[in-house]
Design a protein around this motif. Sequence first.
Motif, mmCIF file in Angstrom:
data_model
loop_
_atom_site.group_PDB
_atom_site.id
_atom_site.type_symbol
_atom_site.label_atom_id
_atom_site.label_comp_id
_atom_site.label_asym_id
_atom_site.label_seq_id
_atom_site.Cartn_x
_atom_site.Cartn_y
_atom_site.Cartn_z
ATOM 1 N N PHE A 77 12.228 0.851 0.206
ATOM 2 C CA PHE A 77 11.886 -0.015 1.338
ATOM 3 C C PHE A 77 12.515 0.474 2.634
ATOM 4 N N GLY A 78 13.620 1.229 2.553
ATOM 5 C CA GLY A 78 14.173 1.833 3.754
ATOM 6 C C GLY A 78 13.201 2.828 4.363
ATOM 7 N N THR A 79 12.597 3.658 3.525
ATOM 8 C CA THR A 79 11.572 4.582 4.007
ATOM 9 C C THR A 79 10.399 3.818 4.600
ATOM 10 N N TYR A 80 9.965 2.779 3.919
ATOM 11 C CA TYR A 80 8.865 1.954 4.425
ATOM 12 C C TYR A 80 9.211 1.358 5.789
ATOM 13 N N ASN A 81 10.435 0.877 5.958
ATOM 14 C CA ASN A 81 10.830 0.277 7.233
ATOM 15 C C ASN A 81 10.764 1.286 8.370
ATOM 16 N N THR B 187 13.809 9.125 -13.490
ATOM 17 C CA THR B 187 14.898 8.307 -12.959
ATOM 18 C C THR B 187 14.339 7.400 -11.870
ATOM 19 N N SER B 188 15.045 6.308 -11.609
ATOM 20 C CA SER B 188 14.622 5.412 -10.534
ATOM 21 C C SER B 188 14.692 6.116 -9.185
ATOM 22 N N TYR B 189 15.699 6.946 -8.990
ATOM 23 C CA TYR B 189 15.821 7.711 -7.746
ATOM 24 C C TYR B 189 14.589 8.586 -7.537
ATOM 25 N N GLY B 190 14.174 9.309 -8.576
ATOM 26 C CA GLY B 190 12.995 10.151 -8.454
ATOM 27 C C GLY B 190 11.749 9.344 -8.162
ATOM 28 N N MET B 191 11.612 8.178 -8.800
ATOM 29 C CA MET B 191 10.474 7.307 -8.524
ATOM 30 C C MET B 191 10.458 6.879 -7.066
ATOM 31 N N GLN B 192 11.624 6.496 -6.548
ATOM 32 C CA GLN B 192 11.695 6.023 -5.160
ATOM 33 C C GLN B 192 11.338 7.140 -4.177
ATOM 34 N N LYS B 193 11.765 8.338 -4.461
ATOM 35 C CA LYS B 193 11.410 9.464 -3.608
ATOM 36 C C LYS B 193 9.921 9.788 -3.697
ATOM 37 N N ALA B 194 9.351 9.681 -4.886
ATOM 38 C CA ALA B 194 7.919 9.943 -5.049
ATOM 39 C C ALA B 194 7.085 8.943 -4.254
ATOM 40 N N VAL B 195 7.485 7.692 -4.237
ATOM 41 C CA VAL B 195 6.775 6.689 -3.438
ATOM 42 C C VAL B 195 6.877 7.039 -1.954
ATOM 43 N N GLY B 196 8.053 7.489 -1.516
ATOM 44 C CA GLY B 196 8.214 7.896 -0.121
ATOM 45 C C GLY B 196 7.262 9.017 0.252
ATOM 46 N N GLU B 197 7.056 9.957 -0.665
ATOM 47 C CA GLU B 197 6.111 11.041 -0.404
ATOM 48 C C GLU B 197 4.698 10.510 -0.190
ATOM 49 N N LEU B 198 4.278 9.584 -1.039
ATOM 50 C CA LEU B 198 2.942 9.012 -0.897
ATOM 51 C C LEU B 198 2.799 8.283 0.429
ATOM 52 N N LEU B 199 3.844 7.583 0.838
ATOM 53 C CA LEU B 199 3.800 6.876 2.116
ATOM 54 C C LEU B 199 3.669 7.866 3.276
ATOM 55 N N ILE B 200 4.408 8.965 3.225
ATOM 56 C CA ILE B 200 4.310 9.977 4.275
ATOM 57 C C ILE B 200 2.876 10.482 4.386
ATOM 58 N N ASN B 201 2.262 10.772 3.258
ATOM 59 C CA ASN B 201 0.885 11.260 3.286
ATOM 60 C C ASN B 201 -0.073 10.218 3.849
ATOM 61 N N ASP B 202 0.070 8.975 3.434
ATOM 62 C CA ASP B 202 -0.898 7.971 3.864
ATOM 63 C C ASP B 202 -0.704 7.584 5.326
ATOM 64 N N TYR B 203 0.524 7.441 5.776
ATOM 65 C CA TYR B 203 0.753 7.124 7.193
ATOM 66 C C TYR B 203 0.289 8.263 8.091
ATOM 67 N N CYS C 145 22.849 2.357 11.892
ATOM 68 C CA CYS C 145 21.484 1.980 11.513
ATOM 69 C C CYS C 145 21.453 1.757 10.008
ATOM 70 N N ASP C 146 21.018 0.580 9.604
ATOM 71 C CA ASP C 146 20.827 0.232 8.198
ATOM 72 C C ASP C 146 19.332 0.232 7.937
ATOM 73 N N ILE C 147 18.840 1.257 7.230
ATOM 74 C CA ILE C 147 17.392 1.365 7.063
ATOM 75 C C ILE C 147 16.830 0.253 6.179
ATOM 76 N N ALA C 148 17.692 -0.457 5.465
ATOM 77 C CA ALA C 148 17.219 -1.600 4.687
ATOM 78 C C ALA C 148 16.934 -2.812 5.576
ATOM 79 N N ASN C 149 17.307 -2.742 6.839
ATOM 80 C CA ASN C 149 17.144 -3.829 7.795
ATOM 81 C C ASN C 149 16.117 -3.430 8.845
#
Length: 319
Positions: A99-103, A144-160, A56-60
Amino acid sequence: MKILIIGGGGVIGQKLALALARTGHVGGTPISQLTLADVVMPGTVDAPFDVQTRTCDIANPASVANAITADTDLVYLLAAIVSAHAEEDFDAGMKINLFGTYNVLERCRTLDTKPMVILTSSIAVYGGEAEDPLGDHSYPNPQTSYGMQKAVGELLINDYTRKGYIDGRAFRLPTISVRPGVPNRAASSFMSSILREPLNGQEAICPVTGDFLHYYLSPRRCVENLIKAAQLQGADIGMNRVMQMPGKVWSINQLIAAMTNVAGSGPARLIRWDPQPEIKRIVTGWRWDIHADKAERLGLKADLSFEDNIRYYLEDDRP
């Protein structure tokens, strides 16, 4: 219950699969099927229920849709590229970590079955001008960009979750040590290698000074907490589905002292101190005055001592 572990080929994914295979249930609900998915075919585990493996490629999005089926009850989303890699390759970090988390969440939304999704986030979301002590209600200010990407994933979890698409929860993991295997591209990789390699009779390099403080958790305790996370009731978690997983603060010197207490003085003599400015630049921006009050109240636990972390490695993982 049908469970999917995305990132099932990684250290935590494999350990989580083994723990689920041993228990056979989650909170009293029997497991009927476990699927391990990763970008390369993961290893399987023996279990008293059906175990499947797949790529599974979460980017796809199409690959994600094939992995998450209409009868999937629980998704562990562990897959990510690690900190230094995400910092070096911004595009790859965005494609996989964000975007993998979003997918994954979008696929769950289309099912209209409200599966549980457990995301592993990171203490890399802390930083910048957020004031100590840090914890569940500290605002993310990643450096860091990694930390930013994880923070966005957290917001998505809350909103979904708020929208009723999933039953989500996200956990900011401490640095997991002692990890088995070989060093990876995470900036924190040395926090395992300076212990793992000497315990295996090999030389290791420490790129920071002995007084460097950080926030740690063992792989064994992390897996126990991830299983406990699936048993929590949404009402008990509350409106914010993101929380800090418990850990403990130790210095590099304390880690090495713990190793010596358990394994004798020989391994510590295999550590070579070699300052590396690029690694130091990343990790000294990480914070360690962190509290996990909510998770502890809900029954998740930290290790009692770093000696335990060393013992768990010797019992579970040393070749």
